[in-house]
Design a protein around this motif. Structure first.
Motif: not given
Ligand SMILES: [Zn+2]
Length: 457
Positions: A55-59, A146-148, A235-237, A311-313
């Motif tokens: 649920p969490h990537t940044h390509m 939505f990400k804040l 996210v990412h605790m 992952t916050d990849h």
């Protein structure tokens, strides 16, 4: 049946059992013993699980004067090789852009390149009447999350009023607010102070992101969500104090959900002390914490307080990207590779180490994220009518997680010394074989944009 996966043990978030899986076209059409079809894959001795949902990537994310090193092609090939067949990445509106414009731009970037199916979250750095009014349109366009950011003062950071208004609007339109919970004012003041004092080394990144700043922001976000009546995804605790704040909210019955990432389970703060600037490889926000925090997070995964592992990849090469911050820790691009190693790490250090069951593993890496983000039952489980996204998992296969053995487009592996037991033997998406023996054999660009359902948790 067009294709049958035979003789494996099917594992879902709730049960494990022996049966064959019959695939017709792109979906699962039959689940029972002794099926036959035009083609078959033998899964004797294997576990057959739903494809992972990250649920969490940044390509290809523009950040700190550079762009994250995996694009939608390389990043999703890596994702597939590690058993993840769905990612949810982000559209991030630039200054003055509408949410619609940001979505269209991001869709064009992924189009023709993505090799696994993908959804998008919408980031909101500006919360104006216009942007709030657009959230409804986003939900109906398949973008219901939505990400804040409570951090990144001066760029993406929002204040409490903005966060609260977005929560209220999300509740109305069937959206879910995800937050990066760190106290941005606190971070900004520490970063400014340390840079002014001439502190340069990567360890100052960690020291300018104290665990209290995350715990405080998490508590604030949880309380605001409670007041709004809206659900919240943190996210990412990374730290025990943040999980404590989340648990307090959950104990009151609030619909607050937490995510952690493998790096916060596997690695700790000593990494920043590595010589020759190597600590920069681990610079991300929040930073790596103490070993005790990792243990608390593992317990949160096992006990149910943490709902998902993302992952916050967001990889940056050590040479040519991370070194932009050699003279100033605040200029090190934040992020680490991870999309390929999530399932293997969680399986080896979670399931094999006896920390949680194989079913809990499936919940954390696939079913949970699919449920929270409006993809279940199409993704995230093995059931009739679901997309035939399958990982045929070899519990005996050993794999050393070196750079050479991985597909992510980055010049280092954070897990160079780690050998895991348990790895994908084969990965399927919508009935097509994507990966065989750690080789991508799918079609570039065959990944589809997923219009997700509205979220009512
Ligand atoms: Zn992120």
């Amino acid at each position: 049946m067009d294709l049958v996966v035979k003789n494996g043990t099917i594992v879902t978030a709730t049960e494990s059992y022996r049966a064959d899986i019959g695939i017709s076209g792109e979906t699962i059409a039959l689940i029972k013993p002794d099926l036959s079809g035009d083609e078959s894959l033998d899964a004797t001795g294997m576990l057959v699980m739903p494809g992972g949902v990250d649920p969490h990537t940044h390509m290809e994310l523009p950040l700190a004067g550079t762009v994250s090193a995996d694009d939608f092609r390389t990043g999703t090939i890596a994702s597939a090789c590690g058993g993840t067949t769905t990612i949810i990445d982000f559209a991030i509106p630039g200054a003055g852009q509408t949410l619609r414009q940001a979505l269209d731009i991001r869709l064009r970037q992924a189009e023709g390149k993505a090799c696994v199916d993908y959804g998008l979250h919408m980031a909101m750095g500006t919360v104006s009447d216009d942007r709030l009014a657009e959230m409804d349109d986003m939900v109906s366009s398949g973008v219901p999350s939505f990400k804040l950011f409570m951090a990144y003062k001066g760029s993406l950071m929002v204040d409490d009023e903005a966060l609260f208004r977005a929560l209220l609007q999300a509740k109305t339109v069937g959206g879910l607010i995800a937050v990066h919970a760190e106290n941005g004012d606190m971070l900004h003041s520490l970063i400014t102070k340390y840079v002014a004092e001439g502190r340069k080394e990567p360890v100052w990144h960690a020291l300018s992101h104290p665990p209290e700043a995350e715990a405080e922001a998490t508590q604030r976000a949880v309380l605001l969500a409670g007041m709004s009546g809206a659900p919240l995804y943190v996210v990412h605790m990374s730290t025990a104090g943040a999980l404590e704040a989340l648990k307090a909210g959950r104990a009151k019955g609030l619909k607050v959900y937490g995510e952690t990432c493998p790096q916060y389970l596997m690695l700790s703060r000593e990494k920043y002390e590595e010589p020759n600037f190597e600590g920069a490889k681990y610079v991300m926000s929040p930073p790596l914490r103490e070993k005790e925090d990792s243990e608390v997070l593992w317990k949160g995964l096992a006990g149910g307080d943490i709902a998902a592992v993302g992952t916050d990849h967001c990889p940056f090469n050590f040479v040519g990207q991370k070194d932009l911050g050699r003279e100033d820790f605040s200029k090190i691009p934040n992020g680490m590779p991870g999309v390929e190693t999530r399932l293997p790490l969680l399986y080896h250090f979670g399931v094999k180490a006896g920390r949680f069951s194989i079913n809990r593993f499936v919940e954390l890496v696939s079913t949970g994220p699919a449920r929270l983000f409006g993809l279940l039952p199409r993704k995230g489980t093995i059931g009739l009518g679901a997309d035939a996204d399958l990982v045929i998992w070899d519990p005996k296969r050993e794999h050393r997680l070196t750079k050479e053995n991985l597909h992510m487009n980055v010049d280092y592996s954070p897990y160079e010394d780690v050998t895991v037991r348990g790895y994908p033997a084969m990965v399927l998406q919508r009935g097509k074989v994507l990966v065989r023996d750690n080789q991508f054999v799918g079609k570039v660009g065959a990944g589809q944009f997923l219009k997700r359902n509205p979220i009512h948790l």
